[in-house]
Design a protein around this motif. Structure first.
Motif, PDB file in Angstrom:
ATOM      1  N   UNK A 113     -89.828  12.621   0.288  1.00  0.00           N
ATOM      2  CA  UNK A 113     -88.896  12.907   1.754  1.00  0.00           C
ATOM      3  C   UNK A 113     -87.121  11.904   0.467  1.00  0.00           C
ATOM      4  N   UNK A 114     -87.713  11.581  -0.396  1.00  0.00           N
ATOM      5  CA  UNK A 114     -86.445  11.290  -0.802  1.00  0.00           C
ATOM      6  C   UNK A 114     -85.711  12.131  -2.408  1.00  0.00           C
ATOM      7  N   UNK A 115     -87.152  12.906  -2.777  1.00  0.00           N
ATOM      8  CA  UNK A 115     -86.753  13.653  -4.041  1.00  0.00           C
ATOM      9  C   UNK A 115     -85.153  14.464  -4.069  1.00  0.00           C
ATOM     10  N   UNK A 116     -84.876  15.090  -3.453  1.00  0.00           N
ATOM     11  CA  UNK A 116     -83.361  15.767  -3.578  1.00  0.00           C
ATOM     12  C   UNK A 116     -82.357  15.129  -2.485  1.00  0.00           C
ATOM     13  N   UNK A 117     -82.284  13.937  -2.339  1.00  0.00           N
ATOM     14  CA  UNK A 117     -81.312  12.672  -1.565  1.00  0.00           C
ATOM     15  C   UNK A 117     -80.158  13.141  -1.064  1.00  0.00           C
ATOM     16  N   UNK A 118     -81.324  13.672   0.661  1.00  0.00           N
ATOM     17  CA  UNK A 118     -81.180  14.398   1.075  1.00  0.00           C
ATOM     18  C   UNK A 118     -79.849  13.663   1.870  1.00  0.00           C
ATOM     19  N   UNK A 119     -78.681  14.393   3.314  1.00  0.00           N
ATOM     20  CA  UNK A 119     -77.717  13.735   3.939  1.00  0.00           C
ATOM     21  C   UNK A 119     -77.899  12.641   4.409  1.00  0.00           C
ATOM     22  N   UNK A 120     -79.020  12.993   5.186  1.00  0.00           N
ATOM     23  CA  UNK A 120     -79.399  12.384   6.105  1.00  0.00           C
ATOM     24  C   UNK A 120     -81.182  12.092   6.369  1.00  0.00           C
ATOM     25  N   UNK A 121     -81.741  10.801   5.975  1.00  0.00           N
ATOM     26  CA  UNK A 121     -83.619  10.032   5.907  1.00  0.00           C
ATOM     27  C   UNK A 121     -83.255   9.596   7.424  1.00  0.00           C
ATOM     28  N   UNK A 122     -84.920  10.377   8.194  1.00  0.00           N
ATOM     29  CA  UNK A 122     -85.400   9.815   9.058  1.00  0.00           C
ATOM     30  C   UNK A 122     -86.319   9.186   8.990  1.00  0.00           C
TER      31      UNK A 122
END
Ligand SMILES: Nc1ncnc2c1ncn2[C@@H]1O[C@H](COP(=O)(O)OP(=O)(O)OP(=O)(O)O)[C@@H](O)[C@H]1O
Ligand SMILES: [Mg+2]
Length: 261
Positions: A163-172
């Motif tokens: 879930x953090x591979x692509x450095x999301x704008x928003x992580x839930x």
């Protein structure tokens, strides 16, 4: 002024006749960490599911709007498609994240392909780098395993890596550290702080007030579907107004010691 990455206005969600999220307002800016704390059944997972668009089909959004940046995610009870690179979710139950019939490595490969990483060597490099970040150092064994061959905490760490591979704008993140031992919890907390420095906004549910106190910029306290207290970390930890918030802090020895000097 910095724009919100995510904002929620007057959100109410029902399961049948029962209102489980009531008139919730929240917002989050680039790189901010907001934690949601509160008792079991208070609506925290329902709130995160609504934001991610994965709300159970028996739930209905009765009022309110959720925005990712300026884009509303729902209209007339229909969820719009979101770029899954922009918003990712870590589930309370990591088992929900994986296909039980496919090896972890295959699932990670498919996730990378879906987001445009098709070169096999690059895939291996990313998988190794991300798994080591969450302290899964026996990379080959993990990638060759079926989900049931990993412990709950290991599955959770793989889901955090993905879930953090692509450095999301928003992580839930719904209780991402609850299945982990204390040392691994601390590593994941550091990983989240690093992500927030790289501008990912994080909305995290936790039962652990020490974790909330350590990493939050803002804290929201939920009870019976409502946000009963919401503010900057220092205001909530050192100057709580609600009796329920005070009780949560008093039940966390390291925090009540700080509060009482
Ligand atoms: N699929 C469902 N059908 C009916 N009611 C549901 C469903 N899922 C959750 N609920 C109800 O919605 C309310 C909120 O549940 P939710 O899972 O959001 O709580 P939570 O704050 O995440 O709790 P916990 O801390 O135990 O994870 C509870 O009363 C729960 O019983
Ligand atoms: Mg929950």
């Amino acid at each position: 002024m910095c724009k919100n990455v995510m904002s929620i206005e007057n959100l109410s969600i029902y399961y049948g006749e029962k209102c489980v999220v009531q008139h919730v307002d929240l917002s989050l800016k680039k790189g901010e960490i907001l934690t949601v704390v509160g008792e079991s059944g208070s609506g925290k997972s329902t709130l995160l599911s609504a934001i991610s668009g994965l709300l159970n089909s028996t739930a209905t959004i009765e009022t309110g709007t959720i925005y990712l940046e300026e884009t509303p995610l729902h209209e007339n009870k229909t969820m719009y498609r979101v770029n899954r690179k922009d918003m990712t979710m870590i589930f309370q139950n990591p088992g929900a994240f994986f296909n039980p019939m496919k090896k972890i490595g295959k699932q990670y490969e498919q996730y990378l392909c879906l987001h445009g990483v098709i070169d096999k060597q690059e895939q291996k490099h990313i998988q190794k780098m991300m798994l080591e970040k969450v302290h899964l150092c026996d990379v080959d064994r993990v990638l060759n395993a079926y989900p049931f061959e990993l412990s709950g905490g290991m599955q959770q760490r793989v889901s955090i890596a993905m879930a953090t591979t692509f450095k999301p704008k928003l992580l839930l993140a719904d209780e991402p550290t609850s299945a982990l031992d204390v040392t691994t919890q601390a590593d994941i907390v550091k990983h989240f702080i690093q992500l927030s420095k790289e501008e990912t906004a994080i909305l995290m549910v936790t039962h652990n007030m020490s974790v909330a106190s350590y990493l939050s910029d803002k804290i929201a306290v939920m009870k019976d579907g409502r946000i009963i207290e919401y503010g900057n970390r220092d205001d909530i930890i050192y100057r709580p107004k609600e009796a329920y918030t005070k009780a949560l802090i008093e039940a966390t020895p390291s925090l009540s010691e700080v509060e009482n000097g």
